[in-house]
Design an enzyme around this catalytic site. Structure first.
Site, mmCIF file in Angstrom:
data_model
loop_
_atom_site.group_PDB
_atom_site.id
_atom_site.type_symbol
_atom_site.label_atom_id
_atom_site.label_comp_id
_atom_site.label_asym_id
_atom_site.label_seq_id
_atom_site.Cartn_x
_atom_site.Cartn_y
_atom_site.Cartn_z
ATOM 1 C CG ASP A 64 -129.946 22.272 15.993
ATOM 2 O OD1 ASP A 64 -129.593 21.833 17.113
ATOM 3 O OD2 ASP A 64 -129.207 22.970 15.271
ATOM 4 C CE1 TYR A 156 -121.619 13.174 26.080
ATOM 5 C CE2 TYR A 156 -120.418 12.082 27.845
ATOM 6 C CZ TYR A 156 -121.531 12.172 27.014
ATOM 7 O OH TYR A 156 -122.539 11.244 27.144
HETATM 8 N N1 LIG Z 1 -124.303 5.677 25.136
HETATM 9 C C1 LIG Z 1 -123.625 5.937 26.243
HETATM 10 O O1 LIG Z 1 -122.694 5.207 26.606
HETATM 11 C C2 LIG Z 1 -124.012 7.131 27.086
HETATM 12 C C3 LIG Z 1 -123.416 7.278 28.337
HETATM 13 C C4 LIG Z 1 -123.755 8.364 29.121
HETATM 14 C C5 LIG Z 1 -124.674 9.281 28.665
HETATM 15 N N2 LIG Z 1 -125.245 9.128 27.454
HETATM 16 C C6 LIG Z 1 -126.207 10.130 27.012
HETATM 17 O O2 LIG Z 1 -127.399 9.496 26.612
HETATM 18 C C7 LIG Z 1 -128.081 10.354 25.688
HETATM 19 C C8 LIG Z 1 -128.519 9.529 24.479
HETATM 20 O O3 LIG Z 1 -127.360 9.242 23.701
HETATM 21 P P1 LIG Z 1 -127.142 7.836 22.966
HETATM 22 O O4 LIG Z 1 -126.105 7.123 23.694
HETATM 23 O O5 LIG Z 1 -128.435 7.192 22.709
HETATM 24 O O6 LIG Z 1 -126.457 8.332 21.597
HETATM 25 P P2 LIG Z 1 -126.989 8.319 20.097
HETATM 26 O O7 LIG Z 1 -125.930 9.001 19.308
HETATM 27 O O8 LIG Z 1 -127.351 6.934 19.715
HETATM 28 O O9 LIG Z 1 -128.305 9.210 20.169
HETATM 29 C C9 LIG Z 1 -128.245 10.609 20.349
HETATM 30 C C10 LIG Z 1 -129.282 11.235 19.433
HETATM 31 O O10 LIG Z 1 -129.254 12.665 19.646
HETATM 32 C C11 LIG Z 1 -129.466 13.273 18.378
HETATM 33 N N3 LIG Z 1 -128.959 14.651 18.368
HETATM 34 C C12 LIG Z 1 -127.661 15.053 18.380
HETATM 35 N N4 LIG Z 1 -127.596 16.386 18.305
HETATM 36 C C13 LIG Z 1 -128.881 16.845 18.244
HETATM 37 C C14 LIG Z 1 -129.459 18.137 18.153
HETATM 38 N N5 LIG Z 1 -128.688 19.240 18.083
HETATM 39 N N6 LIG Z 1 -130.793 18.238 18.124
HETATM 40 C C15 LIG Z 1 -131.573 17.127 18.171
HETATM 41 N N7 LIG Z 1 -131.081 15.876 18.239
HETATM 42 C C16 LIG Z 1 -129.743 15.740 18.284
HETATM 43 C C17 LIG Z 1 -128.685 12.391 17.411
HETATM 44 O O11 LIG Z 1 -129.099 12.603 16.067
HETATM 45 C C18 LIG Z 1 -129.004 11.005 17.940
HETATM 46 O O12 LIG Z 1 -130.144 10.474 17.298
HETATM 47 C C19 LIG Z 1 -127.103 11.475 25.356
HETATM 48 O O13 LIG Z 1 -127.427 12.624 26.097
HETATM 49 C C20 LIG Z 1 -125.779 10.921 25.809
HETATM 50 O O14 LIG Z 1 -124.863 11.938 26.135
HETATM 51 C C21 LIG Z 1 -124.934 8.075 26.646
#
Ligand SMILES: NC(=O)c1ccc[n+]([C@@H]2O[C@H](COP(=O)([O-])OP(=O)(O)OC[C@H]3O[C@@H](n4cnc5c(N)ncnc54)[C@H](O)[C@@H]3O)[C@@H](O)[C@H]2O)c1
Length: 254
Positions: A64, A156
Site C-alpha cells: 500500500d 485527482y
Molecule cells: N488510464 C488513464 O486514462 C490514465 C490517465 C492519466 C493518468 N493515469 C495514471 O496512470 C497510472 C496507472 O493507472 P491505470 O490507468 O493503469 O489504472 P488501473 O486502475 O488499471 O491501475 C492502477 C493500479 O494501482 C493500484 N493501486 C491503487 N491504490 C494503490 C495503493 N494504495 N498501493 C498500491 N497500489 C495501488 C491498483 O490496485 C491498480 O492495480 C495512475 O497513476 C493513473 O492516475 C491513467
C-alpha cells in the site's frame, strides 16, 4: 524486441493492472529484472500469468504505497531481491470523481494520500538505492487532468499537479548525482481507471471533450502505448530527458 534494459533492476508500482502491468511486460521483454508492487494481490497474479514467458525475472510484492511502513518494506524487498535498484516507476494511482462542492474531505484525502503522498513515500524509500546506480531513473505518473482538462476530478487533478511539482523538485535536487526524474502525462487510456469511471449523475459530457485524443478517431489509448514511452525514457535513449513531462494523450491537449 530490443534489449535496452538487459540486467536493469526495476521496481514498478500499480503492477497489478492497466498501465503498470503494461510497463512490467514491456520492461521484461526488453531484458529487465522487475519487481511489481500493488495493493491488489489478485491483480498481481494476473500480471504473473501475463508475464509467464519471463517468470524467472519477475517478483511481485503486496504494497500500500500510501502507508510509509508498507512502502518502505516493499522497496526493501525489491532491492534485496534485485541487489539494488536502477529504475522506479510509480504507476499506482486511484481516480475518484465528485462535484467539488459535494466532495467529502475523506475522498479528497484518499486521493491525495495515494497519488501524491504515495508517490513521495516510494521515491523517499527508493532514493538511497537509486543513487548507488550508474543510471538511475524515476518515472512518476501525472495526467492530463493536472493541466485542467478533467472536470469533477479536483482531488485527482490536484494530486497529479502535485506529482508534477514533486518530480521537478527531485530532478533538480539529484541531477548532480546522475538521477533523472520524468513525469508521464497520459490522456485517456483503457485501464481499470477508465473501466470504473464513476462520474456524478448528470455530469456534463460537453465539458469532457479533452478526455480523448485525435489519433485512431478519438479512441482511448492502450497501456502498451504508454509502456513503450516508459521503456524509452528509462533507457539510455532517454538520457537527455529530465525534469519534464512527456504527454501520451493522442493529441488531446494540442
Ligand atoms: N488510464 C488513464 O486514462 C490514465 C490517465 C492519466 C493518468 N493515469 C495514471 O496512470 C497510472 C496507472 O493507472 P491505470 O490507468 O493503469 O489504472 P488501473 O486502475 O488499471 O491501475 C492502477 C493500479 O494501482 C493500484 N493501486 C491503487 N491504490 C494503490 C495503493 N494504495 N498501493 C498500491 N497500489 C495501488 C491498483 O490496485 C491498480 O492495480 C495512475 O497513476 C493513473 O492516475 C491513467
Amino acid at each position: 524486441m530490443e534489449s535496452r534494459h538487459d540486467g536493469r533492476r526495476v521496481l514498478v508500482t500499480g503492477a497489478g493492472s492497466g498501465i503498470g502491468r503494461g510497463i512490467v511486460l514491456r520492461m521484461l521483454a526488453e531484458g529487465a529484472r522487475v519487481v511489481g508492487g500493488d495493493i491488489d494481490e489478485q491483480g498481481l497474479k494476473g500480471t504473473v500469468e501475463a508475464a509467464a514467458d519471463h517468470a524467472d525475472r519477475l517478483l511481485t510484492v503486496a504494497v500500500d504505497i500510501s502507508d510509509q511502513d508498507s512502502a518502505q518494506a516493499a522497496c526493501g524487498t525489491a532491492t534485496d531481491h534485485l541487489g539494488g535498484l536502477d529504475v522506479l516507476v510509480n504507476a499506482a494511482g486511484i481516480m475518484r470523481a465528485a462535484r467539488t462542492h459535494e466532495m467529502s474531505l475523506d475522498l479528497w484525502n484518499q486521493v491525495i494520500n495515494v497519488n501524491l503522498t504515495g508517490t513521495f513515500l516510494m521515491c523517499r524509500a527508493a532514493l538511497p538505492q537509486l543513487l548507488q546506480s550508474d543510471h538511475p531513473v524515476i518515472v512518476n505518473f501525472s495526467s492530463t487532468a493536472a493541466f485542467g482538462s478533467n472536470p469533477y476530478m479536483a482531488a485527482y487533478s490536484a494530486s497529479k499537479g502535485g506529482v508534477n511539482a514533486l518530480t521537478h523538485s527531485l530532478a533538480l535536487e539529484y541531477v548532480k548525482q546522475g538521477l533523472r526524474a520524468v513525469n508521464i502525462v497520459p490522456g485517456g487510456i483503457t485501464t481499470g481507471i477508465t473501466d470504473n469511471l464513476a462520474l456524478p449523475a448528470d455530469a456534463d459530457w460537453g465539458l469532457m471533450a479533452r478526455l480523448t485524443g485525435w489519433i485512431n478517431g478519438g479512441a482511448l489509448g492502450n497501456p502498451a502505448d504508454v509502456a513503450g514511452v516508459v521503456a524509452m525514457v528509462t533507457s539510455k535513449d532517454g538520457r537527455y530527458i529530465t525534469g519534464s513531462e512527456i504527454r501520451v494523450d493522442g493529441g488531446a491537449l494540442m
